[in-house]
Design an enzyme around this catalytic site. Structure first.
Site, PDB file in Angstrom:
ATOM      1  N   LYS A  87       0.823  -1.225   0.000  1.00  0.00           N
ATOM      2  CA  LYS A  87       0.000   0.000   0.000  1.00  0.00           C
ATOM      3  C   LYS A  87       0.856   1.274   0.000  1.00  0.00           C
ATOM      4  CE  LYS A  87      -4.386  -1.512   0.591  1.00  0.00           C
ATOM      5  NZ  LYS A  87      -4.421  -2.749   1.369  1.00  0.00           N
ATOM      6  N   GLU A 109      -9.626   7.210   2.634  1.00  0.00           N
ATOM      7  CA  GLU A 109     -10.526   6.243   3.253  1.00  0.00           C
ATOM      8  C   GLU A 109      -9.676   5.062   3.697  1.00  0.00           C
ATOM      9  OE1 GLU A 109      -9.707   6.282   0.156  1.00  0.00           O
ATOM     10  OE2 GLU A 109      -9.272   4.173  -0.235  1.00  0.00           O
ATOM     11  N   SER A 374       1.760  -9.666  -0.902  1.00  0.00           N
ATOM     12  CA  SER A 374       1.449  -8.233  -0.888  1.00  0.00           C
ATOM     13  C   SER A 374       1.737  -7.583   0.461  1.00  0.00           C
ATOM     14  CB  SER A 374      -0.012  -8.014  -1.271  1.00  0.00           C
ATOM     15  OG  SER A 374      -0.869  -8.823  -0.485  1.00  0.00           O
TER      16      SER A 374
HETATM   17  C1  LIG Z   1      -5.222  -3.874   1.107  1.00  0.00           C
HETATM   18  C2  LIG Z   1      -4.480  -5.101   0.892  1.00  0.00           C
HETATM   19  C3  LIG Z   1      -4.772  -5.990  -0.179  1.00  0.00           C
HETATM   20  C4  LIG Z   1      -5.915  -5.776  -1.122  1.00  0.00           C
HETATM   21  O1  LIG Z   1      -5.865  -4.608  -1.876  1.00  0.00           O
HETATM   22  P1  LIG Z   1      -5.507  -4.604  -3.419  1.00  0.00           P
HETATM   23  O2  LIG Z   1      -5.822  -3.217  -3.833  1.00  0.00           O
HETATM   24  O3  LIG Z   1      -6.368  -5.632  -4.080  1.00  0.00           O
HETATM   25  O4  LIG Z   1      -4.077  -4.931  -3.551  1.00  0.00           O
HETATM   26  C5  LIG Z   1      -3.972  -7.101  -0.354  1.00  0.00           C
HETATM   27  N1  LIG Z   1      -2.945  -7.376   0.481  1.00  0.00           N
HETATM   28  C6  LIG Z   1      -2.646  -6.575   1.527  1.00  0.00           C
HETATM   29  C7  LIG Z   1      -1.506  -6.945   2.398  1.00  0.00           C
HETATM   30  C8  LIG Z   1      -3.390  -5.415   1.768  1.00  0.00           C
HETATM   31  O5  LIG Z   1      -3.086  -4.635   2.816  1.00  0.00           O
END
Ligand SMILES: *Cc1c(COP(=O)(O)O)cnc(C)c1O
Length: 404
Positions: A87, A109, A374
């Protein structure tokens, strides 16, 4: 069908009240100029390196690979970025842009709080005032992230309307922006919303995929796997490969408790309906009245009712394949990679991990899969420990509460 500007096939657009057309045009122009300006790109690159901690490593998961006996698994460790997830790539990029535009204040948000934490962090570093809108239900569920945001100096405003969750926080942020855009940037958190957000967020997240290109010069990639909430980590990770016909690109949605409305957040099977919500056209989980439906996932970041327009379009064209993983699959994947590789997947990313485990077995030896982690799972302590550590965790919490 006629192709309009700002659309991806039939998806996307800029469906906003008249008053926001001006601010969105201003943002589009500022972004389009910045992304071509060598000074801005140098500033962004330096910030990525020194503040975010890029490039993030690509780990060859040799133990996991050996245990599964199939394709080689490589893991892109976005969880090692500052604040623990991808993020921050977008938050930092947009915060730099806000500063360049002369804005003094940033609003955002947040659902689970991850985007709020990343935004508050970037704003602290860049000296921007920061207000985060968060549903009161989410504040109750995700208190630790409220603590971090406030520690970064942000003001967290509870939103007490609708279901008191993410979509209500988005509505409130747009309401604020309508009155404040002269000195305020709205820092949206995923690759969705009205144009130019889907393009801009993909661009700031494409650093993930661009690093993978460099890190895999000696590897022939057969498939790439990422989890999909709104879609920002997936589209950034896939970005340099979209125009090619290989490798296979696989998006993994939240299968939650299983089939049935309210039990999951799967939009890319027959459940998703074409709709226009929060400024863009895409697939959403809607009831018979066209109202947004409740969703469920063990991972707070994947339980969003809509999907980014570019992913919807690429899903429709077949370039991106969609699968889902259940809460249970994700917990199993979390345990598997922790015990074999010594890394903790975020609950969201563990959905991609689960799909990669199955795919490694299906593809077999000699093939290569890259999975995007992610985020890291520290933030999920209260969820994963409750699920995996049982009574010992409950005992600990009770003892701690007594000591405070
Ligand atoms: C917010 C989040 C997601 C999902 O958001 P995307 O916009 O689909 O990437 C995925 N993994 C983590 C660790 C997140 O914090």
């Amino acid at each position: 069908m006629k192709q309009y500007n700002n659309f991806f096939g039939d998806f996307g657009g800029r469906y906003v009240p008249e008053v926001l057309r001006g601010p969105l045009s201003e943002l589009e122009e500022a972004y389009t100029n910045a992304i071509k300006d060598p000074d801005f790109l140098a500033e962004l690159k330096d910030f990525q390196k020194t503040f975010i901690g890029r490039p993030t490593p690509l780990l060859h998961a040799e133990n996991a690979t050996k245990t599964l006996g199939g394709a080689d698994i490589y893991i892109k460790l976005e969880g090692l970025a500052n604040t623990g997830a991808h993020k921050i790539n977008n938050a930092a990029g947009q915060a730099l842009l806000a500063k360049r535009m002369g804005k003094k204040r940033v609003i955002a948000e947040t659902g689970a709080g991850q985007h709020g934490v990343a935004t508050a962090s970037a704003c602290a570093k860049l000296g921007l005032d920061c207000v985060i809108y968060m549903g009161t239900e989410d504040i109750r569920r995700q208190r630790p992230n409220v603590y971090w945001m406030e520690l970064f100096g942000a003001e967290v405003r509870g939103v007490n309307s609708g279901s008191c969750t993410l979509k209500d926080a988005v509505n409130e942020a747009f309401r604020d922006w309508t009155a404040s855009y002269k000195d305020t940037h709205y820092l949206l958190g995923s690759a969705l919303g009205p144009s130019p957000y889907p393009d801009m967020v993909r661009e700031f997240q494409s650093v993930i995929g661009n690093e993978v290109v460099t890190q895999t010069e000696d590897i022939k990639i057969d498939a790439m796997v990422a989890c999909v909430g709104g879609g920002s980590n997936a589209i950034g990770f896939f970005s340099p490969f979209i125009e090619k016909d290989k490798p296979r690109l696989i998006g993994v949605e939240a299968g939650g408790r299983g089939k049935g409305a309210g039990n999951n957040a799967v939009r890319m099977d027959d459940s998703g309906k074409l709709g226009i919500v929060q400024g863009y056209k895409s697939y959403f989980l809607l009831d018979d009245d066209g109202q947004v439906q409740p969703t469920h996932s063990i991972s707070a970041g994947l339980d969003y009712p809509g999907i980014g327009p570019q992913l919807a379009s690429l899903g429709e064209s077949g370039r991106i394949e969609f699968q889902s993983a259940t809460d249970k699959d994700a917990l199993e994947a979390l345990k598997f990679f922790a015990s074999t590789e010594g890394i903790i997947f975020a609950m969201e990313s563990a959905h991609a991990g689960a799909a990669a485990i199955q795919l490694a077995k299906d593809l077999g030896k000699g093939r290569n899969i890259i999975v995007n982690m992610s985020g890291r799972g520290d933030k999920d302590l209260f969820i994963s420990a409750a699920a995996l550590y049982g009574d010992k965790w409950k005992e600990f919490l009770e003892e701690e509460a007594k000591r405070i």
